[in-house]
Design a protein around this motif. Structure first.
Motif, PDB file in Angstrom:
ATOM      1  N   UNK A   1       0.814  -1.216   0.000  1.00  0.00           N
ATOM      2  CA  UNK A   1       0.000   0.000   0.000  1.00  0.00           C
ATOM      3  C   UNK A   1       0.846   1.264   0.000  1.00  0.00           C
ATOM      4  N   UNK A   2       2.051   1.199   0.528  1.00  0.00           N
ATOM      5  CA  UNK A   2       2.960   2.341   0.402  1.00  0.00           C
ATOM      6  C   UNK A   2       3.359   2.570  -1.049  1.00  0.00           C
ATOM      7  N   UNK A   3       3.389   1.472  -1.840  1.00  0.00           N
ATOM      8  CA  UNK A   3       3.754   1.582  -3.256  1.00  0.00           C
ATOM      9  C   UNK A   3       2.592   2.046  -4.121  1.00  0.00           C
ATOM     10  N   UNK A   4       1.372   1.938  -3.611  1.00  0.00           N
ATOM     11  CA  UNK A   4       0.177   2.299  -4.386  1.00  0.00           C
ATOM     12  C   UNK A   4       0.018   3.813  -4.375  1.00  0.00           C
ATOM     13  N   UNK A   5       0.485   4.439  -5.451  1.00  0.00           N
ATOM     14  CA  UNK A   5       0.426   5.891  -5.574  1.00  0.00           C
ATOM     15  C   UNK A   5       1.007   6.595  -4.351  1.00  0.00           C
ATOM     16  N   UNK A   6       2.122   6.047  -3.856  1.00  0.00           N
ATOM     17  CA  UNK A   6       2.808   6.668  -2.738  1.00  0.00           C
ATOM     18  C   UNK A   6       2.046   6.639  -1.435  1.00  0.00           C
ATOM     19  N   UNK A   7       1.130   5.697  -1.283  1.00  0.00           N
ATOM     20  CA  UNK A   7       0.347   5.612  -0.057  1.00  0.00           C
ATOM     21  C   UNK A   7      -0.824   6.560  -0.010  1.00  0.00           C
ATOM     22  N   UNK A   8      -1.249   7.059  -1.159  1.00  0.00           N
ATOM     23  CA  UNK A   8      -2.331   8.046  -1.199  1.00  0.00           C
ATOM     24  C   UNK A   8      -3.662   7.443  -0.773  1.00  0.00           C
ATOM     25  N   UNK A   9      -4.533   8.303  -0.263  1.00  0.00           N
ATOM     26  CA  UNK A   9      -5.906   7.902   0.046  1.00  0.00           C
ATOM     27  C   UNK A   9      -6.627   7.547  -1.254  1.00  0.00           C
ATOM     28  N   UNK A  10      -7.400   6.464  -1.228  1.00  0.00           N
ATOM     29  CA  UNK A  10      -7.994   5.907  -2.438  1.00  0.00           C
ATOM     30  C   UNK A  10      -9.513   6.095  -2.401  1.00  0.00           C
ATOM     31  N   UNK A  11     -10.071   6.901  -3.263  1.00  0.00           N
ATOM     32  CA  UNK A  11     -11.532   7.038  -3.321  1.00  0.00           C
ATOM     33  C   UNK A  11     -12.194   5.753  -3.793  1.00  0.00           C
ATOM     34  N   UNK A  12     -13.345   5.435  -3.220  1.00  0.00           N
ATOM     35  CA  UNK A  12     -14.078   4.242  -3.637  1.00  0.00           C
ATOM     36  C   UNK A  12     -14.449   4.314  -5.119  1.00  0.00           C
ATOM     37  N   UNK A  13     -14.706   5.543  -5.610  1.00  0.00           N
ATOM     38  CA  UNK A  13     -15.095   5.694  -7.007  1.00  0.00           C
ATOM     39  C   UNK A  13     -13.981   5.231  -7.950  1.00  0.00           C
ATOM     40  N   UNK A  14     -12.743   5.365  -7.521  1.00  0.00           N
ATOM     41  CA  UNK A  14     -11.618   4.921  -8.333  1.00  0.00           C
ATOM     42  C   UNK A  14     -11.633   3.406  -8.474  1.00  0.00           C
ATOM     43  N   UNK A  15     -11.886   2.719  -7.383  1.00  0.00           N
ATOM     44  CA  UNK A  15     -11.948   1.254  -7.404  1.00  0.00           C
ATOM     45  C   UNK A  15     -13.092   0.801  -8.301  1.00  0.00           C
ATOM     46  N   UNK A  16     -14.258   1.358  -8.072  1.00  0.00           N
ATOM     47  CA  UNK A  16     -15.428   0.974  -8.859  1.00  0.00           C
ATOM     48  C   UNK A  16     -15.210   1.269 -10.338  1.00  0.00           C
ATOM     49  N   UNK A  17     -14.597   2.406 -10.638  1.00  0.00           N
ATOM     50  CA  UNK A  17     -14.371   2.776 -12.027  1.00  0.00           C
ATOM     51  C   UNK A  17     -13.466   1.800 -12.764  1.00  0.00           C
ATOM     52  N   UNK A  18     -12.384   1.357 -12.105  1.00  0.00           N
ATOM     53  CA  UNK A  18     -11.489   0.405 -12.769  1.00  0.00           C
ATOM     54  C   UNK A  18     -12.138  -0.965 -12.944  1.00  0.00           C
ATOM     55  N   UNK A  19     -12.941  -1.396 -11.961  1.00  0.00           N
ATOM     56  CA  UNK A  19     -13.671  -2.650 -12.152  1.00  0.00           C
ATOM     57  C   UNK A  19     -14.617  -2.539 -13.347  1.00  0.00           C
ATOM     58  N   UNK A  20     -15.294  -1.428 -13.458  1.00  0.00           N
ATOM     59  CA  UNK A  20     -16.239  -1.248 -14.566  1.00  0.00           C
ATOM     60  C   UNK A  20     -15.509  -1.192 -15.905  1.00  0.00           C
ATOM     61  N   UNK A  21     -14.358  -0.514 -15.939  1.00  0.00           N
ATOM     62  CA  UNK A  21     -13.556  -0.481 -17.170  1.00  0.00           C
ATOM     63  C   UNK A  21     -13.132  -1.883 -17.571  1.00  0.00           C
ATOM     64  N   UNK A  22     -12.669  -2.665 -16.605  1.00  0.00           N
ATOM     65  CA  UNK A  22     -12.228  -4.029 -16.897  1.00  0.00           C
ATOM     66  C   UNK A  22     -13.369  -4.857 -17.472  1.00  0.00           C
ATOM     67  N   UNK A  23     -14.544  -4.756 -16.871  1.00  0.00           N
ATOM     68  CA  UNK A  23     -15.695  -5.511 -17.373  1.00  0.00           C
ATOM     69  C   UNK A  23     -16.082  -5.056 -18.772  1.00  0.00           C
TER      70      UNK A  23
END
Length: 294
Positions: free
Chosen positions: A137-159
Motif C-alpha cells: 500500500x505504500x507503493x500504491x500511488x505513494x500511499x495516497x488515500x484511495x476514493x471508492x469511485x476509483x476502485x469501482x471505475x477500474x472494475x467497470x472499465x475491466x468488465x
C-alpha cells in the motif's frame, strides 16, 4: 453465526465492506480525509497521502524492496491505462486491498497491534501479512488515500473491456436479479473460459442477483449453502492463487481475524463444521470441475 468460510467469501467478494469494517472499528475520519474521497474518473490518481507510522509489530520496508514494489505498481497501472482489461481488474483489486490501510493507516496499525495481543499464537503470521500489505500500500500511488469511485471505475472499465472476472463481480454485486438468459450466458462464458479468476470471482460474489432466475443446466452448480465456497475452491484447484500469501487469505487475516498460514482450501475445510458438510463441499467442487473441464 457464519462460518469462516462464508466470512471469507464475503470479504473476498466485497472488500468495499472494509469501509464498513473501518467505520465500525475505528473512529470517523477527519473532514479533510472525507473531502479527499471526491468522485474522480479511473484515469486519475488518488488524493493526498497520509503520514506513515509504525507499531512494535511492523518494520519499515527496505529501500530496494520499496523501489521494486513501486515499479511493479507503476507497470500495472500503465498497462491498465493502455486498455489491458486484466490489468484494469488487477489494479482495481490492488486499490481495493489498500483502501483501509491508506485511509486509516494509524488506526489500521493500532487494530493489528490489538489483534496481536488478543491472539498471541497468531501474532507472527499477522505481523508478516500486515508488513506485506503495508509495503504494497505504500507503493500504491505513494500511499495516497484511495476514493471508492476509483476502485469501482477500474472494475467497470475491466468488465467493459472484456474481463470476465470483473463482469462476474459486477453482476454479483448488483441489486436487481439477472434475467435467466443473462445469468445463463454468464455461466456459459465462465465454464467455457476455464478461467480460474472468473471462477473465483463468480464464487466470491455468488448472490441471488445471479442465482434467482437461473435454471438448468447450472442451477445445481450455483445454489445451496456451499456453492460460493465450492466455486472458489474449484478455482484454486484450477490454478488461482489461494495460498497463504494470496490476497484473499491476507484479507481474511487482516479483516477476518484468522492468521494461521493456511491456504483457502485448508481454511474452508477446517472451518466446515461436520463431515457431512465437508463431503457435500467436496462433491460440489467435483461437479464444478467436471462442468468446467469435462
Amino acid at each position: 453465526m457464519r462460518t469462516l468460510g462464508k466470512l471469507f467469501i464475503i470479504i473476498t467478494a466485497l472488500l468495499a465492506l472494509a469501509v464498513a469494517f473501518a467505520w465500525k472499528h475505528f473512529t470517523k475520519p477527519a473532514p479533510a480525509e472525507q473531502a479527499s474521497a471526491a468522485t474522480i474518473d479511473p484515469s486519475a490518481g488518488p488524493t493526498s497521502a497520509q503520514s506513515r507510522t509504525t507499531t512494535p509489530g511492523t518494520r519499515s520496508t527496505s529501500a530496494p524492496a520499496a523501489v521494486d514494489a513501486a515499479r511493479a505498481f507503476q507497470s500495472l497501472k500503465q498497462c491498465a491505462k493502455a486498455g489491458d482489461a486484466v490489468a484494469q481488474r488487477l489494479l482495481a483489486e490492488t486499490y481495493d486491498a489498500c483502501l483501509v490501510p491508506n485511509l486509516f493507516r494509524d488506526r489500521f496499525l493500532q487494530w493489528n497491534e490489538r489483534a496481536r495481543q488478543d491472539r498471541p499464537e497468531q501474532a507472527a503470521e499477522l505481523d508478516r501479512i500486515a508488513q506485506k500489505r503495508i509495503a504494497l500500500c505504500d507503493a500504491v500511488d505513494g500511499g495516497a488515500i484511495i476514493p471508492q469511485e476509483l476502485i469501482r471505475g477500474w472494475y467497470e472499465q475491466a468488465a467493459a473491456n472484456g474481463d470476465l472476472a470483473a463482469r462476474a463481480r459486477g453482476y454479483g454485486m448488483q441489486r436487481t436479479p439477472l434475467d435467466a438468459a443473462t445469468a445463463t450466458q454468464l455461466l456459459d462464458d465462465v465454464v467455457a473460459s476455464r478461467d480460474p479468476a472468473a471462477m473465483r470471482s463468480l464464487g466470491a460474489t455468488l448472490t441471488s442477483s445471479i442465482t434467482a432466475n437461473i435454471g438448468d443446466p447450472y442451477r445445481g452448480l450455483v445454489t445451496g449453502p456451499l456453492a460460493g465456497e465450492a466455486w472458489v475452491l474449484a478455482a484454486c484447484r484450477m490454478g488461482y492463487d489461494c495460498g497463504p500469501d494470496s490476497m484473499d487469505m491476507a484479507n481474511l487475516c487482516l479483516l477476518g481475524g484468522r492468521c494461521l498460514g493456511e491456504s483457502s482450501e485448508e481454511m474452508m475445510f477446517a472451518t466446515t463444521k461436520t463431515d457431512a458438510e465437508r463431503a457435500a463441499l467436496e462433491q460440489k467442487i467435483q461437479q464444478i470441475l467436471e462442468a468446467v473441464d469435462p
